[in-house]
Write a protein that holds these residues in place. Structure first.
Motif, PDB file in Angstrom:
ATOM      1  N   ILE A  93       2.629 -58.180  48.745  1.00 20.46           N
ATOM      2  CA  ILE A  93       2.407 -57.444  47.485  1.00 20.46           C
ATOM      3  C   ILE A  93       1.029 -57.747  46.878  1.00 20.46           C
ATOM      4  O   ILE A  93       0.677 -57.206  45.833  1.00 20.46           O
ATOM      5  N   MET A  94       0.295 -58.608  47.563  1.00 20.70           N
ATOM      6  CA  MET A  94      -0.990 -59.083  47.028  1.00 20.70           C
ATOM      7  C   MET A  94      -1.964 -57.929  46.751  1.00 20.70           C
ATOM      8  O   MET A  94      -2.535 -57.832  45.665  1.00 20.70           O
ATOM      9  N   ILE A  95      -2.107 -57.037  47.747  1.00 18.06           N
ATOM     10  CA  ILE A  95      -3.114 -55.969  47.607  1.00 18.06           C
ATOM     11  C   ILE A  95      -2.691 -54.934  46.554  1.00 18.06           C
ATOM     12  O   ILE A  95      -3.474 -54.621  45.653  1.00 18.06           O
ATOM     13  N   PRO A  96      -1.431 -54.441  46.609  1.00 20.36           N
ATOM     14  CA  PRO A  96      -1.035 -53.529  45.526  1.00 20.36           C
ATOM     15  C   PRO A  96      -1.162 -54.161  44.141  1.00 20.36           C
ATOM     16  O   PRO A  96      -1.565 -53.508  43.189  1.00 20.36           O
ATOM     17  N   LEU A  97      -0.807 -55.456  44.076  1.00 25.73           N
ATOM     18  CA  LEU A  97      -0.900 -56.164  42.789  1.00 25.73           C
ATOM     19  C   LEU A  97      -2.355 -56.228  42.321  1.00 25.73           C
ATOM     20  O   LEU A  97      -2.659 -56.018  41.141  1.00 25.73           O
ATOM     21  N   PHE A  98      -3.249 -56.493  43.268  1.00 23.28           N
ATOM     22  CA  PHE A  98      -4.681 -56.554  42.936  1.00 23.28           C
ATOM     23  C   PHE A  98      -5.151 -55.198  42.400  1.00 23.28           C
ATOM     24  O   PHE A  98      -5.869 -55.115  41.395  1.00 23.28           O
ATOM     25  N   MET A  99      -4.704 -54.117  43.085  1.00 21.42           N
ATOM     26  CA  MET A  99      -5.113 -52.775  42.661  1.00 21.42           C
ATOM     27  C   MET A  99      -4.564 -52.456  41.268  1.00 21.42           C
ATOM     28  O   MET A  99      -5.249 -51.846  40.439  1.00 21.42           O
ATOM     29  N   LEU A 100      -3.344 -52.926  41.027  1.00 14.62           N
ATOM     30  CA  LEU A 100      -2.732 -52.710  39.710  1.00 14.62           C
ATOM     31  C   LEU A 100      -3.541 -53.423  38.620  1.00 14.62           C
ATOM     32  O   LEU A 100      -3.837 -52.851  37.565  1.00 14.62           O
ATOM     33  N   MET A 101      -3.900 -54.663  38.926  1.00 17.66           N
ATOM     34  CA  MET A 101      -4.677 -55.448  37.953  1.00 17.66           C
ATOM     35  C   MET A 101      -6.060 -54.829  37.753  1.00 17.66           C
ATOM     36  O   MET A 101      -6.582 -54.789  36.635  1.00 17.66           O
ATOM     37  N   ALA A 102      -6.642 -54.364  38.862  1.00 17.81           N
ATOM     38  CA  ALA A 102      -7.981 -53.759  38.780  1.00 17.81           C
ATOM     39  C   ALA A 102      -7.916 -52.498  37.917  1.00 17.81           C
ATOM     40  O   ALA A 102      -8.776 -52.278  37.040  1.00 17.81           O
ATOM     41  N   SER A 131      -5.909 -51.910  35.623  1.00 16.21           N
ATOM     42  CA  SER A 131      -5.633 -52.278  34.229  1.00 16.21           C
ATOM     43  C   SER A 131      -6.806 -53.018  33.601  1.00 16.21           C
ATOM     44  O   SER A 131      -6.724 -53.456  32.440  1.00 16.21           O
ATOM     45  N   GLY A 132      -7.857 -53.230  34.380  1.00 11.60           N
ATOM     46  CA  GLY A 132      -9.041 -53.918  33.849  1.00 11.60           C
ATOM     47  C   GLY A 132      -8.812 -55.392  33.610  1.00 11.60           C
ATOM     48  O   GLY A 132      -9.421 -55.996  32.737  1.00 11.60           O
ATOM     49  N   LEU A 133      -7.910 -55.987  34.390  1.00 10.31           N
ATOM     50  CA  LEU A 133      -7.583 -57.395  34.149  1.00 10.31           C
ATOM     51  C   LEU A 133      -8.165 -58.359  35.187  1.00 10.31           C
ATOM     52  O   LEU A 133      -7.909 -59.570  35.111  1.00 10.31           O
ATOM     53  N   ILE A 134      -8.917 -57.816  36.136  1.00 12.16           N
ATOM     54  CA  ILE A 134      -9.510 -58.705  37.139  1.00 12.16           C
ATOM     55  C   ILE A 134     -10.431 -59.709  36.441  1.00 12.16           C
ATOM     56  O   ILE A 134     -11.136 -59.370  35.490  1.00 12.16           O
ATOM     57  N   ASN A 135     -10.389 -60.936  36.958  1.00  9.82           N
ATOM     58  CA  ASN A 135     -11.205 -62.032  36.413  1.00  9.82           C
ATOM     59  C   ASN A 135     -10.742 -62.466  35.010  1.00  9.82           C
ATOM     60  O   ASN A 135     -11.529 -62.999  34.233  1.00  9.82           O
ATOM     61  N   THR A 136      -9.457 -62.196  34.708  1.00 12.97           N
ATOM     62  CA  THR A 136      -8.898 -62.717  33.439  1.00 12.97           C
ATOM     63  C   THR A 136      -7.677 -63.581  33.760  1.00 12.97           C
ATOM     64  O   THR A 136      -7.045 -63.409  34.807  1.00 12.97           O
ATOM     65  N   HIS A 137      -7.391 -64.469  32.848  1.00 13.06           N
ATOM     66  CA  HIS A 137      -6.231 -65.343  33.074  1.00 13.06           C
ATOM     67  C   HIS A 137      -4.904 -64.598  32.880  1.00 13.06           C
ATOM     68  O   HIS A 137      -3.882 -65.006  33.421  1.00 13.06           O
ATOM     69  N   ILE A 138      -4.976 -63.502  32.138  1.00 13.41           N
ATOM     70  CA  ILE A 138      -3.748 -62.698  31.956  1.00 13.41           C
ATOM     71  C   ILE A 138      -3.259 -62.193  33.316  1.00 13.41           C
ATOM     72  O   ILE A 138      -2.061 -62.158  33.590  1.00 13.41           O
ATOM     73  N   ALA A 139      -4.222 -61.854  34.184  1.00 18.61           N
ATOM     74  CA  ALA A 139      -3.866 -61.355  35.519  1.00 18.61           C
ATOM     75  C   ALA A 139      -3.150 -62.425  36.344  1.00 18.61           C
ATOM     76  O   ALA A 139      -2.357 -62.112  37.238  1.00 18.61           O
ATOM     77  N   PRO A 167      -4.980 -66.763  42.148  1.00 19.26           N
ATOM     78  CA  PRO A 167      -6.221 -67.002  41.389  1.00 19.26           C
ATOM     79  C   PRO A 167      -7.468 -66.835  42.259  1.00 19.26           C
ATOM     80  O   PRO A 167      -8.498 -66.341  41.803  1.00 19.26           O
ATOM     81  N   LEU A 168      -7.365 -67.225  43.538  1.00 15.68           N
ATOM     82  CA  LEU A 168      -8.514 -67.102  44.439  1.00 15.68           C
ATOM     83  C   LEU A 168      -8.958 -65.633  44.557  1.00 15.68           C
ATOM     84  O   LEU A 168     -10.141 -65.322  44.630  1.00 15.68           O
ATOM     85  N   ILE A 169      -7.967 -64.739  44.532  1.00 16.11           N
ATOM     86  CA  ILE A 169      -8.274 -63.313  44.687  1.00 16.11           C
ATOM     87  C   ILE A 169      -8.762 -62.704  43.375  1.00 16.11           C
ATOM     88  O   ILE A 169      -9.703 -61.921  43.338  1.00 16.11           O
ATOM     89  N   VAL A 170      -8.108 -63.129  42.276  1.00 12.70           N
ATOM     90  CA  VAL A 170      -8.353 -62.438  41.000  1.00 12.70           C
ATOM     91  C   VAL A 170      -9.522 -63.027  40.209  1.00 12.70           C
ATOM     92  O   VAL A 170     -10.277 -62.300  39.566  1.00 12.70           O
ATOM     93  N   LEU A 171      -9.672 -64.358  40.274  1.00 12.30           N
ATOM     94  CA  LEU A 171     -10.706 -65.002  39.456  1.00 12.30           C
ATOM     95  C   LEU A 171     -12.013 -65.063  40.252  1.00 12.30           C
ATOM     96  O   LEU A 171     -12.075 -65.696  41.305  1.00 12.30           O
ATOM     97  N   GLN A 172     -13.015 -64.395  39.726  1.00 12.22           N
ATOM     98  CA  GLN A 172     -14.235 -64.261  40.525  1.00 12.22           C
ATOM     99  C   GLN A 172     -15.450 -64.951  39.918  1.00 12.22           C
ATOM    100  O   GLN A 172     -16.504 -64.990  40.548  1.00 12.22           O
TER     101      GLN A 172
END
Lengths: 273, 360
Positions: free
Chosen positions: A122-131, A133-141, A212-217
């Motif tokens: 589910i990692m990739i769909p989840l990443f796309m969902l967060m992206a 929603s504009g939440l990439i690189n946030t702790h909320i993600a 976090p490795l994927i989302v926090l940049q």
């Protein structure tokens, strides 16, 4: 062989096996502490005695990493993530156990089935969902996907089976609304269950690495696990420095565990006696 | 006006009906006991009165007001549970004042009412303890105290003594009876123990499979049961049931043939005319056997239980017949006898038809 001798031999073998298992469990911690006092060269040689490079390693870690920032980031994620997971998942577990509905068991089965789905799926769909929603690189993600935890819902539902239904009935007669019964009766009565869940969820959140490795940049949002990983993946990794990082990363979870050890054990056995 | 009334009350879970139309009126200050075997619906009926179970059909009124859809806390009831249901994280004082706290009662008033209830139940020394530090009897008193502070119109007790040992049960039974006398409040009490029912109740409601078999005073249910179920349920040891047959007579002078009795018995006058040859079930209480009886039953003894003040003699009137129990004096030498001849009066016999309904 006499029965006494046979019993003693069996007992000795059992202790030997347990000692070996204990050694296997404790050795990484021992190695971590020894490694923190040695240079990378000594560690690579396999030295297993205390060295004299502790302060060099501490300096190295504090120079390479903005320690207060990564500790703050990890703490923030762990505390908020844990609090929200406990609230949402315990409410769900309580609800699944206390309220009857025709769909209850079907929905619960679906929730449990999500335990079978590996995170990588589910990692990739989840990443796309967060992206989106504009939440990439946030702790909320980091926090959002963890708060409805199937395992913790399962854990609370199982624990809720021991919650006396008559307490719920007595509270209703005493005039409490459902949310008040949950807050003023269920939560305090089940506090050992909450303590055990807190230890488990806090450790899961604190040690969270892949997501976090994927989302926090950016360096500003990184957690301690990411900082340690980036140090150890350098071209010439400084293992002494990495060991300082791992000790620092281990301390809060150790503290949480030992502070709540009694409640943790009680919670695993069941809150209601 | 009745304190509480049930009119055509029904409860269904899907297609399964567990309460099948209950009609009952309870007078103010009356101590009513619902009694019946496990699964008869007595606890469900109590929970419906409390508002913990929905009413599928019918009408419930408390103090004249319809209560079917009223929140449990607004029905004017207080309930004492089998497992006490005390909040384990609160002290006795907090447990007793909990409902008042959520009703917005002032702190000083809560304290006054808690102290008043504690005084009645002699709980003052325990007020700052938690339930885990109390004995079973003390917990039960706290549960009753928690109910008292609400000043309910109706007290509901759901098998409150089942978790106590035999000695404490007798003591608490006495305490509850005393409390009822003191408060004079309407009480509804559920139990499967007919001794509790007999000793506490002004009115006993005997239930079976979701219906009321009979409601009445303990004396009426014991002496004049409507059917074989009530006759068997009320009284300990339970009533003996023997097959009998009308062997002669008609009208006012019917003669009954009974197992273990040599000569036919003259029956007292009945409202129902029974034809010769009519088969019946004849009920005779174990305590109805007496030395000066005008009829005699011969039993082949199977077991004798010596209980000190009395002796229970179990035997059979015929080899294939059911066990008959007789309550006999404690001082006679019953033990070791193979056959006994026990007297009884024909007027103490109760007659039931094939469906178990009383023939009067």
């Amino acid at each position: 062989m006499s029965p006494l001798l046979a019993r003693r031999t069996a007992s000795a073998l059992r202790y030997l096996l347990l000692s070996f298992a204990a050694f296997l469990s404790v050795f990484p911690f021992f190695w971590m502490v020894i490694g923190a006092t040695n240079t990378t060269a000594d560690i690579n040689k396999g030295k297993v005695s205390l060295g004299s490079a502790l302060w060099d390693n501490v300096n190295g870690f504090f120079t390479a990493v903005d320690v207060p920032l990564i500790l703050w980031n990890s703490t923030k994620i762990a505390i908020f993530g844990t609090a929200l997971t406990m609230l949402v998942s315990s409410l769900a577990g309580y609800g699944f156990e206390m309220f009857r509905s025709k769909l209850r068991e079907r929905i619960y089965t679906v929730v449990l089935l999500t335990l079978m789905v590996p995170f990588a799926a589910i990692m990739i769909p989840l990443f796309m969902l967060m992206a989106s929603s504009g939440l990439i690189n946030t702790h909320i993600a980091i926090i959002l996907p963890t708060i409805a935890s199937a395992f913790i819902i399962f854990y609370f539902r199982q624990a809720s089976k021991a919650f006396p239904r008559e307490l719920h009935d007595a509270a209703k007669i005493d005039g409490l609304k459902e949310w008040q019964i949950f807050l003023f009766i269920y939560v305090p009565v089940m506090r050992s269950t909450y303590a055990a869940a807190f230890v488990i969820v806090f450790m899961m959140n604190w040690n969270n690495y892949l997501w976090p490795l994927i989302v926090l940049q950016s360096n500003e949002t990184k957690t301690i696990t990411l900082a340690i990983a980036s140090l150890s993946s350098a071209y010439y990794p400084d293992y002494g420095t990495v060991m300082i990082g791992t000790i620092l990363a281990t301390l809060p979870t150790l503290f949480v565990f030992f502070a709540m050890q009694r409640q943790f054990v009680q919670g695993m056995l069941g809150s209601v006696k | 006006m009745e304190a509480l009334s049930l009119r055509g009350i029904r409860k269904s879970y899907g297609s399964l009906e567990v309460i099948k139309g209950v009609d009952l009126a309870i007078e103010p200050g009356e101590f009513t006991v619902f009694v019946g075997p496990s699964g008869c619906g007595k606890s469900t009926l109590l929970r419906m009165i409390a508002g913990l179970e929905d009413i599928s059909a019918g009408e419930l009124t408390i103090g004249g007001a319809r209560m079917n859809d009223v929140d449990p806390s607004r029905r004017g009831i207080a309930m004492v549970f089998q497992s006490y249901a005390l909040y384990p994280h609160l002290t006795v004082r907090q447990n007793m004042g909990f409902a008042l706290r959520f009703a917005g009662v002032a702190r000083a008033e809560i304290e006054r009412q808690v102290m008043e209830a504690a005084r009645i139940l002699e709980l003052e020394p325990l007020l700052d303890r938690k339930p885990g530090q109390l004995s079973g009897g003390q917990r039960q008193r706290v549960a009753i105290g928690r109910a008292i502070v609400r000043h309910p119109k109706v007290f509901l007790f759901d098998e409150p003594l089942s978790n106590l040992d035999a000695e404490l049960r007798v003591h608490m039974r006495f305490e509850i009876a005393k409390l009822h006398k003191k408060l004079g409040t309407t009480m509804i009490y559920v139990t499967h123990d007919q001794v509790e029912a007999m000793t506490l109740a002004d009115k006993i409601v005997v239930m079976r499979a979701g219906i009321v078999e009979q409601a009445g005073t303990p004396r009426a249910l014991y002496a004049d049961p409507d059917n074989q179920f009530v006759a068997g349920f009320i009284g300990s040891p339970r009533m003996n049931f023997l097959p009998g047959e009308i062997v002669a007579g008609g009208g006012d002078s019917m003669m009954l043939g009974l197992e273990g009795v040599d000569a036919p018995l003259p029956l007292p006058e009945l409202r129902t005319a029974l034809a010769v040859g009519r088969r019946l079930v004849v009920g005779l209480r174990p305590e109805a056997f007496r030395a000066d009886g005008d009829s005699v039953m011969t039993l082949a003894v199977e077991m004798v239980e010596y209980l000190g003040g009395e002796t229970l003699v179990h035997g059979r009137a015929t080899a294939a017949g059911d066990i008959v129990t007789a309550k006999a004096g404690g001082n006679e030498a019953w033990v070791g006898r193979e056959q006994v001849r026990l007297g009884f009066h024909a007027r103490d016999l109760l007659l039931f038809d094939g469906e178990g309904q009383r023939i009067r």
